[in-house]
Enzyme design. Structure first.
Site, PDB file in Angstrom:
ATOM      1  N   GLU A 277       0.724  -1.094  -0.323  1.00 14.28           N
ATOM      2  CA  GLU A 277      -0.213  -0.285  -0.006  1.00 14.28           C
ATOM      3  C   GLU A 277       1.285   1.291  -0.014  1.00 14.28           C
ATOM      4  O   GLU A 277       0.272   2.319  -0.375  1.00 14.28           O
ATOM      5  CB  GLU A 277      -0.974   0.294   0.865  1.00 14.28           C
ATOM      6  N   GLU A 280       2.129   1.577  -3.168  1.00 14.76           N
ATOM      7  CA  GLU A 280       0.785   2.172  -4.258  1.00 14.76           C
ATOM      8  C   GLU A 280       0.944   3.482  -3.965  1.00 14.76           C
ATOM      9  O   GLU A 280      -0.056   4.558  -4.949  1.00 14.76           O
ATOM     10  CB  GLU A 280      -0.600   1.516  -3.788  1.00 14.76           C
ATOM     11  N   SER A 317      -7.389   1.637  -2.383  1.00 10.87           N
ATOM     12  CA  SER A 317      -6.613   0.299  -2.624  1.00 10.87           C
ATOM     13  C   SER A 317      -6.537  -0.187  -3.704  1.00 10.87           C
ATOM     14  O   SER A 317      -7.586  -1.155  -3.266  1.00 10.87           O
ATOM     15  CB  SER A 317      -5.635   0.155  -1.325  1.00 10.87           C
ATOM     16  N   LYS A 356     -15.049 -10.385   8.276  1.00 13.81           N
ATOM     17  CA  LYS A 356     -14.540 -10.752   7.150  1.00 13.81           C
ATOM     18  C   LYS A 356     -15.234 -12.395   6.642  1.00 13.81           C
ATOM     19  O   LYS A 356     -14.557 -12.792   6.385  1.00 13.81           O
ATOM     20  CB  LYS A 356     -13.384 -11.348   8.427  1.00 13.81           C
ATOM     21  N   GLU A 359     -15.929 -11.360   3.599  1.00 13.62           N
ATOM     22  CA  GLU A 359     -14.485 -10.922   2.104  1.00 13.62           C
ATOM     23  C   GLU A 359     -14.541 -12.062   1.791  1.00 13.62           C
ATOM     24  O   GLU A 359     -13.754 -11.581   0.902  1.00 13.62           O
ATOM     25  CB  GLU A 359     -13.994  -9.959   3.788  1.00 13.62           C
ATOM     26  N   CYS A 501     -10.508  -2.252  14.871  1.00 15.37           N
ATOM     27  CA  CYS A 501     -10.811  -3.677  14.609  1.00 15.37           C
ATOM     28  C   CYS A 501     -10.994  -4.034  16.516  1.00 15.37           C
ATOM     29  O   CYS A 501     -11.701  -5.108  15.930  1.00 15.37           O
ATOM     30  CB  CYS A 501     -10.287  -4.910  14.027  1.00 15.37           C
TER      31      CYS A 501
HETATM   32 FE1  HC1 Z   1      -8.348  -6.288  11.535  1.00 13.27          FE
HETATM   33 FE2  HC1 Z   1      -6.539  -6.041   9.585  1.00 13.27          FE
HETATM   34  S1  HC1 Z   1      -6.686  -4.855  11.366  1.00 13.27           S
HETATM   35  S2  HC1 Z   1      -9.150  -5.903   9.477  1.00 13.27           S
HETATM   36  O1  HC1 Z   1      -9.406  -5.159  12.077  1.00 13.27           O
HETATM   37  O2  HC1 Z   1      -6.010  -4.805   8.450  1.00 13.27           O
HETATM   38  O3  HC1 Z   1     -10.751  -7.808  10.856  1.00 13.27           O
HETATM   39  O4  HC1 Z   1      -6.961  -7.050  13.974  1.00 13.27           O
HETATM   40  O5  HC1 Z   1      -7.009  -8.759  10.971  1.00 13.27           O
HETATM   41  O6  HC1 Z   1      -7.571  -8.176   7.296  1.00 13.27           O
HETATM   42  O7  HC1 Z   1      -4.020  -7.260  10.219  1.00 13.27           O
HETATM   43  C1  HC1 Z   1      -9.875  -7.724  11.398  1.00 13.27           C
HETATM   44  C2  HC1 Z   1      -7.493  -6.564  13.417  1.00 13.27           C
HETATM   45  C3  HC1 Z   1      -7.326  -7.809  11.173  1.00 13.27           C
HETATM   46  C4  HC1 Z   1      -7.092  -7.550   8.270  1.00 13.27           C
HETATM   47  C5  HC1 Z   1      -4.683  -6.750  10.035  1.00 13.27           C
END
Ligand code: HC1
Ligand code: SF4
Length: 563
Positions: A277, A280, A317, A356, A359, A501
């Protein structure tokens, strides 16, 4: 400012928003079901009703404190009143408490015990409603809803989504998605914040526990786990540890005992995200294209942006989230027959987040058309699995996460708290890496739990302006500013859940301000104790770029957004 008398005690108040807060300040835990200090006041449950010196009763959550007020919180009349309210609520509530997923954590159940409700005189005449299992993140069981409206206000006030609302009147009243759609057919982003405030089992996590037990029991399967940053500071207090204590070592030991073959750290994936990132960002910052850059590691935010601001999708991103980068790398690594030992690989991530779960199913995060992470278990689900197994958490020896994907930098760990991604990227951009360099970034305004933070950072003589946002209603404000040219940013970090998170929709519930602070501190303390502060200095990341990732950076670490 003023003084009021509560049960004979003189209590000073200053800026407390309501009488309820002054009562709590006096050390009286008056019951409530629909009051949350961060949501608008609804005043529906009436459990916080108190009596004044003239015998007038009123809900303390919706009354401003006044100097000279004299109130009583526990008169026999109030006790009878509260008991009756609970009895009526329970009368219209399904009573399968022993098998309910929320049993033991249900606020209604707790209050019924506290108020001595041991029998219900009224019959439940409510019609049984179907359970909505359409979302991969949450499950709605309307039969357990007590119409407190907490989920409605969370979804509206804090997340600005309005996926659910009140419908019908009187005894027919219900909380449902608009036009009685299934929740998956609405703009719901799966953040799970409604579940966090739901006092009963009306909104719960869409669980994948059974599938994971099955994989663990299969001798022909190698089960790989990754543990997200925010899990390690939220699980310990379920097993007697101090709130916010980092119990990663214990958790790794416990997961090995449960049968996970390899246990890795999502902070490693976060380090990969920072490296990609940052690259980028610098490309875009230099060319001026698709600015500002929006972070894309929070799936609830990504979905929000796609639903409500499709014009900003190109600003997201292209990096996959740490979970997905990790999933892709692990999948690639275990293609090697020497590594997979002829077994099927099942990849499980342990996350603080319900979104998640959605996701992992997004096709643009797949590698060559295949899903990388098989199952997401939230912190709450892994707690349930540990309890079911009978493994005594604190009796298990601590263990280090496995190599080669078990080492994360301090930057990777702080991803779990709002501002963590920005701080990690700024560290990457910073030339030096000593304590003083890191301290200057820390003091830039990137930390703290405000919903919107704005900071600047000097990069090679050019100013980078960043906004750090948590809570989707706050994201909406920032997007509106950008859209209306009222503000200009170069880098915008958004996490859908307030404070990031650590307060995700899959975390154990009943987490007040003390828990929030402790979890935040737990992650920052972990960073302090981690020698490698910058993601790009994680030796396990560097070696990956020279080996497994060579020529495959785009295939494994990036995605294409729809829209
Ligand atoms: Fe998260 Fe991430 S910080 S999004 O909050 O970017 O769920 O802990 O795992 O993928 O590393 C959540 C936390 C996590 C991702 C990372
Ligand atoms: Fe609203 Fe989030 Fe709950 Fe969906 S999961 S209904 S978006 S609060």
């Amino acid at each position: 400012m003023g003084i009021m008398t509560i049960d004979g005690q003189a209590i000073e108040f200053t800026d407390e928003p309501n009488v309820l807060s002054v009562i709590r300040k006096a050390g009286i835990d008056i019951p409530t079901l629909c009051y949350h200090s961060e949501l608008s006041i609804y005043g529906a449950c009436r459990l916080c009703t108190v009596e004044d010196d003239r015998g007038k009763t009123f809900a303390s959550c919706s009354e401003k404190p006044r100097d000279g007020m004299i109130i009583y919180t526990n008169t026999p009349r109030l006790m009878r009143y509260r008991k009756l309210i609970l009895e009526l609520l329970l009368a219209a509530h399904c009573r399968d408490c022993t098998t309910c997923i929320k049993s033991g954590e249900c606020h209604l159940q707790e209050l019924a015990h506290r108020m001595g409700v041991h029998e219900i005189r009224f019959e439940n005449v409510r019609e049984i409603q179907p359970i909505d299992t359409s979302s991969h993140a949450i499950i709605r069981d309307p039969n357990k809803c007590i119409l407190c409206g907490d989920c409605v206000r969370m979804c509206d006030n804090v997340q600005n989504i309005n996926a659910i609302d009140f419908a019908y009147r009187g005894t027919d009243a219900q909380v449902i998605p608009a036009f009685n759609k299934k929740i998956a057919e609405t703009d719901c982003v799966g953040c799970g914040q409604c579940r966090v405030v739901c006092p009963t089992g009306a909104i719960s996590i869409h669980t994948n526990i059974d599938e994971v037990w099955e994989a663990l029991a299969d001798k022909n399967t190698k089960v790989i786990a990754q543990i997200a940053p925010a899990v390690r500071v939220a699980i310990g207090d379920n097993f007697g540890y101090a709130k916010g204590e980092n119990v990663m070592g214990k958790l790794v030991g416990v997961l090995h005992r449960l049968g996970f073959d390899e246990v890795y750290d999502t902070s490693y994936g976060a380090d990969l995200t920072v490296v990609e990132e940052s690259k980028e960002f610098i490309e875009r910052f230099t060319s001026g294209e698709k600015m500002p850059l929006f972070t894309s590691c929070c799936p609830a935010w990504v979905k929000y942006c796609e639903n409500k601001y499709p014009e900003f999708v190109p600003n997201l991103s292209t990096c996959r989230s740490p979970q997905q980068m990790f999933g892709a790398v692990v999948r690639e690594y275990y293609k090697d027959p020497e590594k997979n030992e002829g077994k099927k690989i099942v990849s499980v991530s342990i996350m603080p987040c319900t979104a998640k779960k959605e996701e992992i199913l997004r096709p643009e995060s797949y590698t060559n058309g295949k899903q990388d992470v098989d199952y997401v278990l939230t912190t709450t689900e892994i707690v349930r699995m540990i309890r079911k197994s009978g493994i005594v958490f604190d009796k298990v020896e601590i263990e280090a996460a496995d190599v080669p994907f078990g080492i994360g930098s301090g930057s990777g760990v702080i991803f779990g708290v709002t501002g963590g991604v920005t701080e990690a990227v700024l560290r990457r951009l910073q030339q030096g890496h000593n304590r003083v360099d890191m301290e200057s970034i820390k003091k830039s305004g990137v930390r703290g739990d405000d919903g919107i933070k704005v900071l600047t950072y000097n990069y090679n003589g050019r100013e980078i302006k960043a906004a750090v946002v948590n809570g989707l209603a706050n994201a909406d404000k920032v997007l509106q500013q950008i859209k209306n040219h009222e503000a200009e940013y170069d880098f915008v970090e958004v996490m859908a859940c307030r404070r990031g998170c650590i307060m995700g929709g899959g975390q154990p519930v009943n987490a007040g301000p003390r828990t929030r602070k402790a979890r935040m501190k737990g992650l920052y303390d972990t960073d302090v104790n981690t020698q490698i502060k910058k993601s790009n200095e994680n030796p396990m990341i560097l070696s990956l770029y020279d080996t497994l990732l060579k020529g495959k950076e785009h295939e494994l670490l990036h995605r294409n957004f729809s829209g």
